[in-house]
Design an enzyme around this catalytic site. Sequence first.
Site, PDB file in Angstrom:
ATOM      1  CG  LEU A 113      -2.089  -0.930   1.276  1.00 46.75           C
ATOM      2  CD1 LEU A 113      -2.762  -0.886   2.646  1.00 46.75           C
ATOM      3  CD2 LEU A 113      -3.101  -0.605   0.184  1.00 46.75           C
ATOM      4  CG  ASP A 114      -0.010   4.815  -2.278  1.00 47.39           C
ATOM      5  OD1 ASP A 114      -0.550   5.245  -1.245  1.00 47.39           O
ATOM      6  OD2 ASP A 114      -0.541   4.903  -3.404  1.00 47.39           O
ATOM      7  CE  LYS A 115       4.955   9.739   3.872  1.00 49.26           C
ATOM      8  NZ  LYS A 115       5.935  10.833   3.655  1.00 49.26           N
ATOM      9  CB  SER A 117      -2.949   3.653   0.338  1.00 45.91           C
ATOM     10  OG  SER A 117      -2.984   4.260  -0.934  1.00 45.91           O
ATOM     11  NE  ARG A 201      -2.853   6.874  -3.791  1.00 42.84           N
ATOM     12  CZ  ARG A 201      -3.459   7.585  -2.829  1.00 42.84           C
ATOM     13  NH1 ARG A 201      -3.989   8.749  -3.143  1.00 42.84           N
ATOM     14  NH2 ARG A 201      -3.514   7.146  -1.590  1.00 42.84           N
TER      15      ARG A 201
END
Length: 244
Positions: A113-115, A117, A201
Amino acid sequence: MAPAPRHGLARVLSKRGVCSRTEATRWIVDGRVSVDGRIIRDPEFPTVRDRHRIAVDGRDLDVTPRLYLMLNKPRGLVTSASDERGRDTVYRCLDGARLEGTSLPWLAPVGRLDKASEGLLLFCNDPEWAARITDPEHGPDKTYHVQVDAIPDVALLAALMDGADASGEHLRAKSARLLRVGEKNAWLEIVLDEGRNRQIRRLLEAFDIRVLRLVRVAIGDLALGDLAKGEWRVLTDEEMASLS
C-alpha cells in the site's frame, strides 16, 4: 533428472521468509548462519534450498513456524523494511510485538500500500503463499473505499470499469459503485482483480478526479472489520486457507 538448482545463501534465506535479502547478507557476514553445521560468511555461497541444513544462531530453519497476520496500516507509513529517506515504515506497527511470550519472526509485507493509502495489509514468512496472494491473474480481488473530490455519475462509474490508458497501460476496475455522497466529494467502492502500481489513483487521474483518501477494506473474503488503526492480529487457519 536435472540437478537441483543452486542459489546464493542470502537469496535462499530471503526466499524461505526468514528475513530480507539485505538482512540475510548481514547475518551471513557476521557469522550467524551455518550450512550443514559449518559457518558460512559468503552471501553467494551456492546452496540447494531443500537439501542443505541451514541454521541461524544455531536454530534450524525447518523449525521456524509459519505466521500470517493482518495489519490496519495507518496513512503516512511506507510499505518497506527500511527507507533510504528515513521515513517511518509499516514495521513501526510491529516494533516490540510478541506472540505467546516470544518475539515475532521476521515477516514480509504481502503486496504493498503506498504511503498515502490505508487499510488491510498482510504479512507472512511464507513466500509461496505470498506469491499466490499477489498473483495478478489468480490472486484474490482487492476491495477499496475511495474518497474522491467529485460526485461521480452512473456514466463515470461505467467508464471506470471500461478503463483508461495511462502511461502505456490499460487500467480498469472490476467494479465501481457509489457508497455515499457529500456536498463536494463522494466515497466509492472499487474492486480490483489485478495489481498495478498506484492503479486506482492513476485510473481516477485519467478522468481528472483526485483521490482524497484510499482505504483497502478487504482482500478476497478477508475483511478489515473493526481492527483498529495501527493494530494487527494473526489470521485464523480458515482465513489463511480462504485466501490461497
